[in-house]
Design a protein around this motif. Structure first.
Motif, mmCIF file in Angstrom:
data_model
loop_
_atom_site.group_PDB
_atom_site.id
_atom_site.type_symbol
_atom_site.label_atom_id
_atom_site.label_comp_id
_atom_site.label_asym_id
_atom_site.label_seq_id
_atom_site.Cartn_x
_atom_site.Cartn_y
_atom_site.Cartn_z
ATOM 1 N N SER A 42 0.825 -1.623 0.117
ATOM 2 C CA SER A 42 0.195 0.121 -0.023
ATOM 3 C C SER A 42 1.037 1.566 0.169
ATOM 4 O O SER A 42 0.550 2.775 -0.247
ATOM 5 C CB SER A 42 -1.751 -0.122 1.214
ATOM 6 N N VAL A 43 2.320 1.544 0.050
ATOM 7 C CA VAL A 43 3.037 2.383 0.176
ATOM 8 C C VAL A 43 2.955 3.477 -0.811
ATOM 9 O O VAL A 43 2.707 4.664 -0.818
ATOM 10 C CB VAL A 43 4.279 1.958 0.289
ATOM 11 N N GLY A 44 2.647 2.439 -2.262
ATOM 12 C CA GLY A 44 2.736 3.335 -3.050
ATOM 13 C C GLY A 44 1.707 3.990 -3.452
ATOM 14 O O GLY A 44 1.339 4.958 -4.227
ATOM 15 N N LEU A 45 1.067 3.388 -3.569
ATOM 16 C CA LEU A 45 -0.591 4.021 -3.054
ATOM 17 C C LEU A 45 -1.005 4.903 -2.568
ATOM 18 O O LEU A 45 -1.607 5.893 -2.689
ATOM 19 C CB LEU A 45 -1.789 3.325 -2.445
ATOM 20 N N ASN A 46 -0.339 4.822 -1.106
ATOM 21 C CA ASN A 46 -0.473 5.702 -0.367
ATOM 22 C C ASN A 46 0.298 7.174 -0.624
ATOM 23 O O ASN A 46 -0.239 8.792 -0.882
ATOM 24 C CB ASN A 46 0.512 5.723 1.242
ATOM 25 N N LEU A 47 1.346 6.919 -1.071
ATOM 26 C CA LEU A 47 1.893 7.778 -1.520
ATOM 27 C C LEU A 47 1.636 8.652 -3.132
ATOM 28 O O LEU A 47 1.043 9.944 -2.845
ATOM 29 C CB LEU A 47 3.251 7.849 -2.691
ATOM 30 N N ILE A 48 0.950 8.681 -3.636
ATOM 31 C CA ILE A 48 0.434 8.426 -5.168
ATOM 32 C C ILE A 48 -1.525 9.170 -4.286
ATOM 33 O O ILE A 48 -1.592 10.700 -5.117
ATOM 34 C CB ILE A 48 -0.006 7.829 -6.211
ATOM 35 N N PHE A 49 -1.403 8.715 -3.131
ATOM 36 C CA PHE A 49 -3.288 9.222 -3.258
ATOM 37 C C PHE A 49 -2.469 10.742 -2.744
ATOM 38 O O PHE A 49 -3.440 11.464 -2.322
ATOM 39 C CB PHE A 49 -4.041 8.067 -1.674
ATOM 40 N N GLY A 50 -1.669 10.488 -1.078
ATOM 41 C CA GLY A 50 -1.302 12.003 -0.662
ATOM 42 C C GLY A 50 -1.144 12.568 -1.457
ATOM 43 O O GLY A 50 -1.296 14.009 -0.725
ATOM 44 N N VAL A 51 0.188 12.564 -2.213
ATOM 45 C CA VAL A 51 0.389 13.544 -2.586
ATOM 46 C C VAL A 51 -0.879 14.235 -4.498
ATOM 47 O O VAL A 51 -0.603 15.048 -4.604
ATOM 48 C CB VAL A 51 1.695 13.534 -3.790
ATOM 49 N N ILE A 52 -0.967 13.528 -5.031
ATOM 50 C CA ILE A 52 -1.151 14.324 -6.542
ATOM 51 C C ILE A 52 -2.971 13.948 -5.980
ATOM 52 O O ILE A 52 -4.225 14.502 -6.353
ATOM 53 C CB ILE A 52 -1.457 13.026 -7.350
ATOM 54 N N TYR A 65 4.682 15.518 -9.667
ATOM 55 C CA TYR A 65 3.763 14.799 -9.667
ATOM 56 C C TYR A 65 3.672 13.151 -10.089
ATOM 57 O O TYR A 65 4.210 12.293 -10.148
ATOM 58 C CB TYR A 65 2.030 15.522 -10.443
ATOM 59 N N THR A 66 4.988 13.764 -11.124
ATOM 60 C CA THR A 66 5.197 13.175 -12.750
ATOM 61 C C THR A 66 6.158 12.279 -11.722
ATOM 62 O O THR A 66 6.147 10.810 -11.442
ATOM 63 C CB THR A 66 6.352 13.812 -13.702
ATOM 64 N N LEU A 67 7.437 12.182 -10.703
ATOM 65 C CA LEU A 67 8.704 11.245 -9.857
ATOM 66 C C LEU A 67 7.266 10.809 -9.133
ATOM 67 O O LEU A 67 7.695 10.188 -8.826
ATOM 68 C CB LEU A 67 9.269 12.874 -9.450
ATOM 69 N N THR A 68 6.608 11.191 -8.109
ATOM 70 C CA THR A 68 6.419 10.576 -7.602
ATOM 71 C C THR A 68 4.933 9.939 -7.992
ATOM 72 O O THR A 68 5.068 8.798 -7.371
ATOM 73 C CB THR A 68 4.599 11.719 -6.916
ATOM 74 N N PHE A 69 4.278 9.733 -9.009
ATOM 75 C CA PHE A 69 3.269 8.564 -9.393
ATOM 76 C C PHE A 69 4.787 7.504 -9.758
ATOM 77 O O PHE A 69 4.635 6.733 -9.943
ATOM 78 C CB PHE A 69 2.594 9.417 -10.462
ATOM 79 N N ALA A 70 6.005 7.970 -10.531
ATOM 80 C CA ALA A 70 6.797 7.189 -11.034
ATOM 81 C C ALA A 70 7.262 6.285 -9.743
ATOM 82 O O ALA A 70 7.148 4.904 -9.507
ATOM 83 C CB ALA A 70 8.094 7.673 -11.985
ATOM 84 N N PHE A 71 7.081 6.817 -9.024
ATOM 85 C CA PHE A 71 7.838 6.480 -8.034
ATOM 86 C C PHE A 71 6.946 5.623 -7.140
ATOM 87 O O PHE A 71 7.294 4.708 -6.544
ATOM 88 C CB PHE A 71 8.218 7.073 -6.717
ATOM 89 N N GLY A 72 5.399 5.781 -6.841
ATOM 90 C CA GLY A 72 4.606 4.948 -6.245
ATOM 91 C C GLY A 72 4.301 3.671 -6.983
ATOM 92 O O GLY A 72 4.043 2.245 -6.729
ATOM 93 N N ILE A 73 4.529 3.648 -8.648
ATOM 94 C CA ILE A 73 4.526 2.417 -9.138
ATOM 95 C C ILE A 73 5.529 1.688 -8.888
ATOM 96 O O ILE A 73 5.546 0.861 -8.812
ATOM 97 C CB ILE A 73 4.068 3.010 -10.989
ATOM 98 N N ALA A 74 6.919 2.036 -9.038
ATOM 99 C CA ALA A 74 7.876 1.620 -9.099
ATOM 100 C C ALA A 74 7.701 0.937 -7.606
ATOM 101 O O ALA A 74 7.764 -0.350 -7.436
ATOM 102 C CB ALA A 74 9.035 2.332 -8.937
ATOM 103 N N LEU A 75 7.207 1.479 -6.318
ATOM 104 C CA LEU A 75 7.131 0.458 -5.077
ATOM 105 C C LEU A 75 6.387 -0.627 -5.063
ATOM 106 O O LEU A 75 6.820 -0.925 -4.805
ATOM 107 C CB LEU A 75 6.476 1.761 -4.664
ATOM 108 N N VAL A 76 4.725 -0.140 -6.010
ATOM 109 C CA VAL A 76 4.638 -1.328 -5.800
ATOM 110 C C VAL A 76 4.983 -2.199 -6.556
ATOM 111 O O VAL A 76 4.876 -3.627 -6.660
ATOM 112 C CB VAL A 76 2.981 -1.342 -6.070
#
Ligand SMILES: Nc1ncnc2c1ncn2[C@@H]1O[C@H](COP(=O)(O)OP(=O)(O)O)[C@@H](O)[C@H]1O
Ligand SMILES: [Mg+2]
Lengths: 330, 289, 243
Positions: free
Chosen positions: B20-30, B189-200
């Protein structure tokens, strides 16, 4: 609306293949479900991706009443609708009371559908668990009995039934003109709506309950038509998503949006399924998914918004010269 | 016995938290709900599976391939699908629908390519357990847990101590203010999304040795991940960890005492209650002027 | 003597530790324009939020025509005859201007067609008749303010609470707005929160002054202009005195 209904009635008499009729029934089914979904989720903007919960409640209620007490599905569907309203109140009241909006409401709705899904599996003694339940087939000789049991041999009668449901659904939505305006106002700005004398919670709950009732009735139709249900197909995410999709792609928050969406998406998926699904499983849904994403990106308000967009653009352009002239004059 | 249940619950919770960490990041920031989250997990699991069965690459080593690949995929998805939808009145609804559509695409892509078979790999950790004071810990899950804690610590460090992290936090709190401060919101946003996806993606790699892979495996983890994100609080990684542990424990206990289905129902009820009664942070804006 | 229509007695409201409204009492008389002034953050908007039921009061009472209205929801209060505008205008962005007004007419209309019939009239009053088909999202600041006023008028209130409807307008636009408010005074009671001194001194029959959530003065515009506590509240904090 009348013209459309007439055309669809004429279609009834056309000599169509079984497959074509099946597509028509499915299309009207989703048009009806999308119309029910639209009331709460489109007009009031509370995006539910868990409406299958109410479909399942309606379907299982009428099916259980029929198989245990031989109660006619016509009464069963009212009962199912009422149970769905109760379930909806359980979720809607606290949601609106605590001001759950945006993605949080969507997540809550998904959770409710999941709960119903798991409870249906858990109650396997009654519901047959994940194996599902079949509709006891009653071989009928008279039309009256077929009607009472809502079981027919051909597809044509189902077509008429769902055509009727869909018409009533549209009519109900159309008749609720005042409520529709209130819901739109609430969707756009809840506080501003309240300041103008609109009761936010009351209107949201009315919309939610009618919406749940309608899709629950659709659930009964689903049972009668397919004669088999299981938790995955009737309480699962795919059904919830499909109801939302026909409405959103067609134009949520508009009277005909869900119908337009259904007439576009459902025949397309079914034909894709027929032609491609058999050869490469998944290909048709793969293409379907891509179509959805593309639709959302390029027409975020759905197909029904096209005339509005054009009109608004024109109004804006027309206003420009006069705007200059009237500057400073209140 | 009790300790055993707690221990398995904690390990399971660690895995959930990692998912859930990646989801959290994307949800929390974007502030968007990525409904395809679980399907990215599924893709990463297939990736790991084939890297192992075809190329013989150890699942843990394949992180080095999957992680950067998923960063790229994340950038691509963000540019193509998410960005065109941002900043409009219907953003919330449309991103949800679009990512649901994306999930559909990924699931059916998997179905087309790899059929609906359940697949599993055997590694030198499969079936192995560590014994610790009489408690048996599944080796695969123990390592997953360790990775989860490491990721949490690393993320915390990045967010709190680095410049990029400061920018991400600024954007997550107030995009307008961040823009005024000269932060490129789009880049963050791009960075966060990419990183969130990479974490999952990373989570997928770690899960592969202990879970079956099939096209709809993501759906299961999706629900779980959302529950944990809400439970723990948006953008809070310690929250995600704690949320994961709570859910892991609930499942582990309820699984022993009642049935698997009731365990799910119980988690979901807790999720709903949290949604209702803990409005701060999880409720939309309600401030009046 | 003037007829009292709204009585606010000893109302308090705190947000966490902050006392946003501290034991405030005042009356509103029928047919008057009551001005409320005070520095930023003084608690003016909060008083409106309390009167219209957007926040519950912690203590005190609000009485409208012999009926306690504290504890009622905003929509009920609107139905009784009190409508407020928001400091930051709240148009319905996805609806056209005509529909914005229609929605405001509806709650008090017996039939939808009755409400429809009223829309043009309201649009003319606030000079938005040429913009009827434009979306709420596509308005300028001035137009937003006018729409905000138009929506409030559409509910046909007895008491109109106006929260900074002049802020951000040019002098000429302010004059027009003032004429409009004077016109409205003929049929309505108006409470107006305003920053711009020129406006408030000109238009108000009476003025009350809030500072730090407390009422520090009340009186005729002339008296307020000479009141030492008021001058201190404004000048003491370096707020510039307008005109
Ligand atoms: N919903 C709220 N939550 C917390 N504090 C608030 C809220 N609304 C207003 N306040 C605080 O109350 C005080 C008065 O605010 P307000 O009534 O808006 O002032 P004014 O309208 O006079 O500028 C301010 O300090 C403001 O920060
Ligand atoms: Mg204010």
């Amino acid at each position: 609306m009348g013209i459309l209904a007439l055309v669809l009635l004429v279609v009834y008499f056309l000599p169509l293949t079984v497959f074509a009729r099946h597509i028509l029934v499915l299309t009207l089914f989703y048009a009806f479900m999308g119309t029910g979904w639209n009331l709460m989720c489109g007009y009031a903007g509370r995006l539910s991706l868990g409406h299958a919960a109410f479909v399942a409640v309606g379907a299982y209620t009428s099916l259980l009443l029929f198989s245990h007490f031989s109660l006619t599905p016509w009464i069963g569907m009212i009962a199912g609708g009422l149970v769905a309203v109760v379930v909806m109140m359980l979720i809607a009241y606290p949601s609106f009371r605590f001001g759950l909006i945006g993605p949080y409401f969507t997540l809550a709705s998904i959770a409710v559908a999941e709960i119903v899904h798991y409870l249906l599996i858990y109650g396997r003694d009654l519901t047959g668990g994940s194996l599902g339940m079949s509709l006891p087939y009653v071989k009928e000789t008279t039309i009256i009995n077929s009607l009472i049991n809502l079981q027919f041999d051909g597809k044509e009668p189902y077509y008429l039934v769902i055509l009727g449901f869909w018409l009533v659904g549209l009519l109900v939505t159309w008749k609720m003109e005042r409520t529709r305006y209130y819901l739109e106002a609430i969707r756009e700005d809840q506080d501003a709506a309240a300041a103008l004398g609109i009761s936010v919670n009351k209107n949201l709950i009315i919309a939610a309950c009618i919406s749940a009732f309608m899709v629950a009735i659709g659930g009964t139709f689903y049972v009668q038509y397919f004669r088999y249900i299981d938790p995955y197909s009737i309480a699962g995410f795919t059904l919830s998503l499909n109801m939302a999709l026909v409405a959103v792609i067609g134009g949520s928050g508009t009277l005909f949006g869900p119908t337009i969406g259904a007439f576009l998406l459902i025949p397309l998926t079914e034909i894709l399924r027929m032609t491609l699904g058999a050869q490469i499983p998944g290909l048709h849904l793969f293409l379907y998914g891509i179509l959805l994403v593309v639709c959302i990106i390029f027409l975020p308000k759905g197909i029904a918004s096209l005339p509005g967009i054009i009109r608004a653009k024109k109004a804006k352009n027309d206003q420009k010269p006069e705007n200059q002239a009237s500057k400073g004059v209140l | 016995m009790l300790l055993q249940i707690i221990a398995s619950g904690l390990l399971l919770g660690g895995i959930y938290a990692l998912v859930s960490v990646g989801l959290n990041l994307i949800f929390g920031v974007i502030k968007i709900v990525n409904l395809a989250h679980g399907d990215f997990l599924m893709m990463a699991m297939y990736g790991t599976f084939f890297l192992y069965t075809v190329q013989g690459i150890n699942p843990y080593v394949s992180t080095l391939i999957i992680f950067p690949a998923f960063v790229l995929i994340g950038v691509l998805i963000f540019r193509l699908i998410i960005k065109p939808l941002l900043g409009k009145a219907e953003t919330e609804v449309n991103t949800i629908i679009a990512t649901a559509g994306l999930g559909f695409v990924l699931q059916n892509l998997a179905l087309m390519l790899w059929k609906s078979d359940f697949r599993a790999i055997e590694t030198n950790l499969t079936g192995k357990s560590y014994e610790f004071a009489g408690i048996m810990l599944s080796a695969g899950r123990t390592w997953a847990f360790v990775v989860c804690v490491a990721v949490a610590v690393l993320l915390y460090y990045i967010l709190m101590k680095t410049k990029v992290g400061t920018h991400v936090r600024a954007v997550s709190q107030d995009t307008e203010a961040a823009t005024l401060m000269g932060i490129n919101v789009n880049k963050i946003y791009t960075l966060t999304f990419a990183f969130g996806i990479a974490l999952v993606g990373l989570a997928g790699v770690i899960l592969t040795p202990t879970f079956y892979v099939y096209p709809t495996v993501g759906l299961y983890f999706n629900t779980m991940a959302f529950i944990i994100v809400v439970l723990g609080g948006l953008g809070s990684f310690t929250g995600a960890l704690i949320g994961g542990l709570i859910i892991g424990l609930i499942e582990s206990f309820a699984g022993v005492m009642a049935s698997a289905e009731l365990a799910q129902v119980f988690s979901l009820l807790i999720f709903l209650i949290i949604l209702f009664v803990r409005p701060q942070g999880i409720m939309g804006k309600s401030a009046r002027v | 003597m003037a007829e009292k229509i709204l009585a606010i007695e000893n109302i308090c409201k705190s947000f966490g530790g902050l006392l946003a409204t501290n034991d405030v009492s005042f009356n509103v008389n029928k047919g008057e324009i009551l001005g409320i002034i005070g520095p930023n953050g003084a608690g003016k908007s909060t008083v409106f939020n309390l009167i219209t039921g957007f926040y519950p009061i912690d203590s005190g009472s609000i009485t409208y025509k012999d009926q306690r209205i504290d504890g009622l929801t905003p929509d009920k209060i609107c139905h009784l005859g009190i409508t407020r505008t928001f400091q930051v205008a709240k148009p319905f962005p996805g609806l056209t201007i005509a529909d914005n007004i229609l929605v405001a007419c509806l709650p008090k209309a017996a039939k939808v067609s009755d409400a429809r019939a009223k829309v043009d009239e309201v649009l003319k009053i606030v000079s938005l008749d040429k913009k009827a088909d434009v979306l709420g999202a596509d308005l300028t600041t001035l137009e937003r303010k006018r729409l905000e006023l138009g929506k409030a008028l559409a509910t046909n209130p007895e008491i109109l609470l106006l929260d900074e409807v002049m802020t951000g307008l040019k002098p000429k636009e302010m004059d027009d707005m003032m004429d409009l408010i004077r016109e409205l005074k003929k049929t309505k009671t108006i409470v107006i929160v305003e920053h711009v001194m020129r406006v408030i001194m000109n238009i108000s029959d009476r003025i009350i002054v809030l500072d730090h959530g407390q009422k520090i003065a009340e009186g005729l515009p002339k008296e307020i202009a000479e009141n030492n506590a008021v001058i201190e509240a404004y000048l003491g904090r370096g707020a510039k005195k307008d005109a």
